[in-house]
Design a protein around this motif. Structure first.
Motif, PDB file in Angstrom:
ATOM      1  N   ILE A 206      20.735  80.589  66.295  1.00  0.00           N
ATOM      2  CA  ILE A 206      22.098  80.808  65.818  1.00  0.00           C
ATOM      3  C   ILE A 206      22.017  81.779  64.651  1.00  0.00           C
ATOM      4  CG2 ILE A 206      24.165  79.756  64.836  1.00  0.00           C
ATOM      5  CD1 ILE A 206      23.313  77.136  66.229  1.00  0.00           C
ATOM      6  N   VAL A 207      22.756  82.896  64.757  1.00  0.00           N
ATOM      7  CA  VAL A 207      22.702  83.957  63.741  1.00  0.00           C
ATOM      8  C   VAL A 207      24.106  84.266  63.264  1.00  0.00           C
ATOM      9  CG1 VAL A 207      22.076  86.369  63.306  1.00  0.00           C
ATOM     10  CG2 VAL A 207      20.659  84.975  64.806  1.00  0.00           C
ATOM     11  N   SER A 208      24.270  84.364  61.950  1.00  0.00           N
ATOM     12  CA  SER A 208      25.534  84.805  61.383  1.00  0.00           C
ATOM     13  C   SER A 208      25.537  86.333  61.342  1.00  0.00           C
ATOM     14  CB  SER A 208      25.704  84.254  59.968  1.00  0.00           C
ATOM     15  OG  SER A 208      26.927  84.712  59.419  1.00  0.00           O
ATOM     16  N   VAL A 209      26.661  86.930  61.714  1.00  0.00           N
ATOM     17  CA  VAL A 209      26.785  88.391  61.696  1.00  0.00           C
ATOM     18  C   VAL A 209      26.667  88.910  60.264  1.00  0.00           C
ATOM     19  CG1 VAL A 209      28.383  90.304  62.138  1.00  0.00           C
ATOM     20  CG2 VAL A 209      28.155  88.455  63.797  1.00  0.00           C
ATOM     21  N   GLU A 210      27.259  88.197  59.309  1.00  0.00           N
ATOM     22  CA  GLU A 210      27.230  88.622  57.919  1.00  0.00           C
ATOM     23  C   GLU A 210      25.906  88.226  57.266  1.00  0.00           C
ATOM     24  OE1 GLU A 210      31.065  88.036  59.505  1.00  0.00           O
ATOM     25  OE2 GLU A 210      29.864  86.361  58.901  1.00  0.00           O
ATOM     26  N   PRO A 211      25.491  88.924  56.227  1.00  0.00           N
ATOM     27  CA  PRO A 211      26.178  89.998  55.486  1.00  0.00           C
ATOM     28  C   PRO A 211      25.931  91.378  56.098  1.00  0.00           C
ATOM     29  CG  PRO A 211      24.148  89.443  54.342  1.00  0.00           C
ATOM     30  CD  PRO A 211      24.244  88.523  55.562  1.00  0.00           C
TER      31      PRO A 211
ATOM     32  N   LYS B  92      26.928  92.915  58.567  1.00  0.00           N
ATOM     33  CA  LYS B  92      26.798  92.986  60.028  1.00  0.00           C
ATOM     34  C   LYS B  92      25.342  93.050  60.511  1.00  0.00           C
ATOM     35  CE  LYS B  92      31.325  95.094  60.467  1.00  0.00           C
ATOM     36  NZ  LYS B  92      32.158  93.982  60.780  1.00  0.00           N
ATOM     37  N   VAL B  93      24.425  92.558  59.686  1.00  0.00           N
ATOM     38  CA  VAL B  93      23.002  92.549  60.028  1.00  0.00           C
ATOM     39  C   VAL B  93      22.742  91.676  61.255  1.00  0.00           C
ATOM     40  CG1 VAL B  93      20.712  91.861  59.185  1.00  0.00           C
ATOM     41  CG2 VAL B  93      22.286  93.071  57.673  1.00  0.00           C
ATOM     42  N   GLY B  94      23.577  90.678  61.483  1.00  0.00           N
ATOM     43  CA  GLY B  94      23.391  89.787  62.620  1.00  0.00           C
ATOM     44  C   GLY B  94      23.408  90.514  63.952  1.00  0.00           C
TER      45      GLY B  94
ATOM     46  N   CYS C  10      20.436  90.367  66.646  1.00  0.00           N
ATOM     47  CA  CYS C  10      20.705  90.062  68.053  1.00  0.00           C
ATOM     48  C   CYS C  10      20.076  91.121  68.949  1.00  0.00           C
ATOM     49  CB  CYS C  10      22.213  89.998  68.284  1.00  0.00           C
ATOM     50  SG  CYS C  10      22.705  89.761  70.000  1.00  0.00           S
ATOM     51  N   ASN C  11      20.254  92.377  68.594  1.00  0.00           N
ATOM     52  CA  ASN C  11      19.715  93.482  69.377  1.00  0.00           C
ATOM     53  C   ASN C  11      18.189  93.391  69.468  1.00  0.00           C
ATOM     54  OD1 ASN C  11      19.906  95.918  70.842  1.00  0.00           O
ATOM     55  ND2 ASN C  11      19.418  97.083  68.997  1.00  0.00           N
TER      56      ASN C  11
ATOM     57  N   ILE D  88      15.456  83.379  74.951  1.00  0.00           N
ATOM     58  CA  ILE D  88      15.917  82.297  74.078  1.00  0.00           C
ATOM     59  C   ILE D  88      17.424  82.452  73.900  1.00  0.00           C
ATOM     60  CG2 ILE D  88      15.797  81.299  71.759  1.00  0.00           C
ATOM     61  CD1 ILE D  88      12.909  82.363  71.599  1.00  0.00           C
ATOM     62  N   PRO D  89      18.208  81.402  74.169  1.00  0.00           N
ATOM     63  CA  PRO D  89      19.663  81.504  73.987  1.00  0.00           C
ATOM     64  C   PRO D  89      20.014  81.842  72.539  1.00  0.00           C
ATOM     65  CG  PRO D  89      19.087  79.510  75.180  1.00  0.00           C
ATOM     66  CD  PRO D  89      17.806  80.096  74.665  1.00  0.00           C
ATOM     67  N   LEU D  90      21.031  82.699  72.373  1.00  0.00           N
ATOM     68  CA  LEU D  90      21.445  83.160  71.046  1.00  0.00           C
ATOM     69  C   LEU D  90      22.950  83.011  70.907  1.00  0.00           C
ATOM     70  CD1 LEU D  90      20.374  85.042  68.510  1.00  0.00           C
ATOM     71  CD2 LEU D  90      21.759  86.702  69.684  1.00  0.00           C
ATOM     72  N   ILE D  91      23.375  82.427  69.787  1.00  0.00           N
ATOM     73  CA  ILE D  91      24.793  82.313  69.460  1.00  0.00           C
ATOM     74  C   ILE D  91      25.039  83.104  68.180  1.00  0.00           C
ATOM     75  CG2 ILE D  91      26.660  80.748  68.794  1.00  0.00           C
ATOM     76  CD1 ILE D  91      25.253  78.550  70.416  1.00  0.00           C
TER      77      ILE D  91
END
Length: 72
Positions: free
Chosen positions: A3-8, A10-12, A16-17, A28-31
C-alpha cells in the motif's frame, strides 16, 4: 500486498511504476492511496501499463480498505 500513498509530491506514482516494472515485484498486489488526487485522476492512472491494482481516496474506512484488499 503493498500500500503506497501518492503523496508527498506524487512520489507514489513513481514507486508504483518501479514496482510494476520490476520482474521481482510486479506480481505483488499494489494499492495506491491519496488525499489530494481525485477519482478522475485515478481513472486516468488505471489506463497506464504500470498501474496499481486498486485505488483508495483518503480518508477511507477500515471496511473500505478490507474490501480493496479482498479484491486483490
Amino acid at each position: 500486498l503493498i500500500i503506497v500513498s501518492v503523496e508527498p509530491r506524487k512520489v507514489g506514482y513513481a514507486i508504483c511504476n518501479k514496482i510494476k516494472r520490476s520482474n521481482e515485484l510486479k506480481d505483488i498486489p499494489l494499492i495506491l492511496t491519496s488525499s489530494e488526487e481525485t477519482p478522475q485522476t485515478f481513472e486516468q492512472h488505471k489506463k497506464l501499463k504500470s498501474r496499481a491494482n486498486e485505488y483508495l481516496i483518503k480518508p477511507f474506512s477500515g471496511s473500505d480498505l478490507v474490501a480493496k484488499v479482498s479484491q486483490v
